[in-house]
Every structure is written in C-alpha cells, then in structure tokens.
Design a protein around this motif. Structure first.
Motif, PDB file in Angstrom:
ATOM      1  N   THR A  73       0.829  -1.206   0.000  1.00  0.00           N
ATOM      2  CA  THR A  73       0.000   0.000   0.000  1.00  0.00           C
ATOM      3  C   THR A  73       0.862   1.255   0.000  1.00  0.00           C
ATOM      4  N   THR A  74       1.971   1.216   0.717  1.00  0.00           N
ATOM      5  CA  THR A  74       2.902   2.349   0.701  1.00  0.00           C
ATOM      6  C   THR A  74       3.382   2.614  -0.716  1.00  0.00           C
ATOM      7  N   MET A 108      -3.458   8.323   2.990  1.00  0.00           N
ATOM      8  CA  MET A 108      -3.782   9.492   2.172  1.00  0.00           C
ATOM      9  C   MET A 108      -4.497  10.577   2.973  1.00  0.00           C
ATOM     10  N   ASN A 109      -4.700  10.326   4.275  1.00  0.00           N
ATOM     11  CA  ASN A 109      -5.329  11.291   5.163  1.00  0.00           C
ATOM     12  C   ASN A 109      -6.693  11.738   4.633  1.00  0.00           C
ATOM     13  N   ASP A 267      13.800   2.673   6.177  1.00  0.00           N
ATOM     14  CA  ASP A 267      13.916   4.064   6.620  1.00  0.00           C
ATOM     15  C   ASP A 267      12.802   4.340   7.611  1.00  0.00           C
ATOM     16  N   GLN A 268      13.177   4.737   8.835  1.00  0.00           N
ATOM     17  CA  GLN A 268      12.165   4.984   9.856  1.00  0.00           C
ATOM     18  C   GLN A 268      11.273   6.170   9.505  1.00  0.00           C
ATOM     19  N   ASN A 269      11.766   7.076   8.660  1.00  0.00           N
ATOM     20  CA  ASN A 269      10.951   8.221   8.266  1.00  0.00           C
ATOM     21  C   ASN A 269       9.700   7.798   7.490  1.00  0.00           C
ATOM     22  N   MET A 270       9.774   6.636   6.834  1.00  0.00           N
ATOM     23  CA  MET A 270       8.626   6.156   6.083  1.00  0.00           C
ATOM     24  C   MET A 270       7.467   5.833   7.016  1.00  0.00           C
ATOM     25  N   ILE A 274       3.599   7.376   6.961  1.00  0.00           N
ATOM     26  CA  ILE A 274       2.385   6.559   6.970  1.00  0.00           C
ATOM     27  C   ILE A 274       1.448   7.006   8.085  1.00  0.00           C
ATOM     28  N   ASN A 275       1.996   7.180   9.283  1.00  0.00           N
ATOM     29  CA  ASN A 275       1.174   7.536  10.442  1.00  0.00           C
ATOM     30  C   ASN A 275       0.583   8.939  10.337  1.00  0.00           C
ATOM     31  N   SER A 276       1.309   9.825   9.665  1.00  0.00           N
ATOM     32  CA  SER A 276       0.844  11.213   9.551  1.00  0.00           C
ATOM     33  C   SER A 276      -0.114  11.416   8.387  1.00  0.00           C
ATOM     34  N   GLY A 277      -0.218  10.423   7.509  1.00  0.00           N
ATOM     35  CA  GLY A 277      -1.098  10.555   6.359  1.00  0.00           C
ATOM     36  C   GLY A 277      -0.553  11.467   5.281  1.00  0.00           C
ATOM     37  N   LYS A 278       0.769  11.630   5.259  1.00  0.00           N
ATOM     38  CA  LYS A 278       1.390  12.464   4.235  1.00  0.00           C
ATOM     39  C   LYS A 278       2.428  11.627   3.496  1.00  0.00           C
ATOM     40  N   PRO A 279       2.157  11.221   2.262  1.00  0.00           N
ATOM     41  CA  PRO A 279       3.079  10.374   1.512  1.00  0.00           C
ATOM     42  C   PRO A 279       4.474  10.975   1.417  1.00  0.00           C
ATOM     43  N   ALA A 280       5.471  10.095   1.349  1.00  0.00           N
ATOM     44  CA  ALA A 280       6.868  10.534   1.320  1.00  0.00           C
ATOM     45  C   ALA A 280       7.163  11.463   0.153  1.00  0.00           C
TER      46      ALA A 280
END
Length: 315
Positions: A73-74, A108-109, A267-270, A274-280
C-alpha cells in the motif's frame, strides 16, 4: 429385506452391496486428454464475464503482493502521488481494493463518507490531487468487515463501476495480499494494463511472490516488474549497507525473467509518513525515497505509453 439388513453387521452389508455392483472393469473412458482440456476451456469460456472498461479511465495498473506486510500500500500510495507530481496535467486515481484491511484512508489522510452525484455514482475523495476510493470510507473504522466471497465481489463492483472515476489517465489499484477472489475478479472484469509486484528479500516473501507472478501469468495480466522494499539498511554512523533480510531478490527476479524496477532501503521516516497521512513524495520531497518513487512513476508512464503505441501499430 429390512429384517435381513438388521441382522447383518456393517462389514457384511457393504460386502453384499459391493458384490452386487457391476465390476468397475466394465467402464471404459473414450475421451482423450485433449478432449478434457477442450471441455474445460469451453466451460471456463462460458463462465468468464466480458471485460468492460471503466468509463473515462484510460489505463489501470495493479499493485500486488503475494504476502502481506511488504509495503504494498505504501508503494501504491506513493506511486499514485508521484505520477501526479511529475505529470500535473494527468488525472490519477487510487482505488483501495483491500476490502478487509483498507489502509489508503490512513496513508492518504482522507476521511468522511463520500457523496453521490446526480448520476447516483459515488464521488471519489480528492487529496494531494489524487482521486481516492476505499471501503474504509464506507464503513466505520472500528467495525470489522465480515463477509463471504459474493459480498466481497459485490463491494468490489461498487468500488469500481459505481464510482465517478472519469476522466482518469491512470487508475492505480492497491490489491489485497495473496492470490484470491479480488485479483481474479479484477482481471476477469477489467482491462488491466499491467501489474507491479511488491516483495521483500525474505525467502517467505519471495516464495509467495512467485505464486503471485504465476497467478497473473495465468490470468494473462502483463507484469511490469518487481518493486523491492526493505532491501537493505544503511548504518547511520558509517553508511555501511547491511542486507538484514537477505539478498535473494535479484536471483528470484532472474528466475522469473522480471526486472527489479526499484529497490527501497529501510527508513524509519517512512513509518512517520504513513502515520501522519502524508506520503513521502510530499513529506520528504528531497529524500532518496521520493526520488525513487518519481523514478518508478516515470517507468510506469513509459510502460503505458509503449503499450498504447503497440496497440496503435496493431490496428
């Protein structure tokens, strides 16, 4: 006769019955193996639905994986967003076809129940310039979807043919993990242009990746290539590459004669994206991950263009 049967035990009763049955040696098969194959083909042809395009949708790309938890999904979310970023004039859609475990709303928030238009079609929810639809928007987040196969197929039909997708240049479909009814229904009902297979380097993931590839080959869905997630980890101190999950993806891809289109390191930033609903592609536009997603999007656009050119030549 009833009294006789009551006096007999089970063993004698079955012996008597078997004794009176015709000998199995008197049965002869007149059909050959080719006859059987032709019969199966005729039965399958009668049962297959006619493929009909989605109104206003030019291309459909599936993102699939044999195993869950590999970042499928990511990949689908960032691919759809990257396609919109590099081609702003293109209309891109994202369908979450995972009825039981929809994750697109979180990534996708997007929230809220979609509206119906004047044609009684569901209007997809727009965010980051991408038209989105998911079962997660139609049921409460706390409720589990407990349905049998027929209900799942009906839900999938509603998410595809009862949504005002058009106009779309490309619809990216995030499919559930595995090789189940959803994939079969999509491949049999829609003209799928190609599939991206997402995997990780673990042997367990690669084994089921092979099954997924075999499934799409049987369904005559072209495979664009492999996307490898968690391929390696970089040491934050010295930059050393560590293949923490093994390094077997290349060998497996060669065996299946597939290209690894892109590999993404851990990468932990990924996880934060995901949690913030803002794609990389938006949260970390200058990161190596964002660059690779843009590269992946360009590959998919080229694949679609090449396929359209081949179809024009064929006509």
């Amino acid at each position: 006769m009833q009294k006789v049967i009551q006096r007999l035990n089970g063993h004698l009763l079955f012996s008597r019955i078997n004794h009176n049955l015709p000998s199995i040696n008197t049965i002869r098969l007149t059909n050959t193996k080719n006859d059987l194959k032709e019969h199966r083909a005729r039965v399958m042809a009668r049962g297959l639905p006619e493929k009909k395009p989605l109104p206003g949708v030019k291309s459909i790309i599936l993102v699939a994986s044999g195993k869950g938890g590999v970042g499928k999904t990511t990949t689908a979310v960032n691919l759809a967003c990257a396609m919109k970023v590099i081609e702003p004039d293109k209309e891109i859609g994202l369908l979450d076809a995972d009825v039981f475990g929809p994750s697109v709303p979180l990534m996708m928030n997007i929230t809220g129940e979609p509206m119906l238009n004047d044609d009684n079609l569901i209007e997809p929810i727009l965010n980051y310039g991408v038209k989105c639809m998911s079962m997660g928007l139609l049921v409460s987040g706390e409720n589990a979807v407990v349905w049998r196969g027929l209900m799942v197929m009906q839900a999938l039909d509603r998410l595809t043919r009862h949504v005002a997708w058009g106009p779309l240049d490309c619809l990216v479909v995030d499919t559930p993990p595995g090789t189940g009814d959803t994939h079969l229904s999509l491949a049999q009902n829609l003209p799928i242009d190609g599939a991206l297979i997402v995997t990780t380097p673990q042997s367990a993931a690669l084994q089921v990746t092979k099954r997924g590839v075999n499934m799409f080959e049987k369904l005559k869905v072209p495979i664009i290539g492999l996307v490898e997630n968690m391929s390696h980890a970089l040491c934050t101190e010295c930059g050393t590459v560590n293949y923490v999950f093994g390094n077997e993806t290349k060998r497996t891809a060669d065996e299946m004669r597939l290209e690894i289109i892109e590999s993404f390191e851990v990468d932990q930033n990924m996880s934060e994206c995901i949690n913030s609903g803002k794609p990389a592609i938006y949260a970390l536009p200058d990161s190596i991950h964002a660059e690779k997603y843009r590269h992946l999007a360009n590959k998919v656009f080229k694949y679609i263009d090449d396929k359209e050119k081949e179809q024009v030549k064929a006509t």
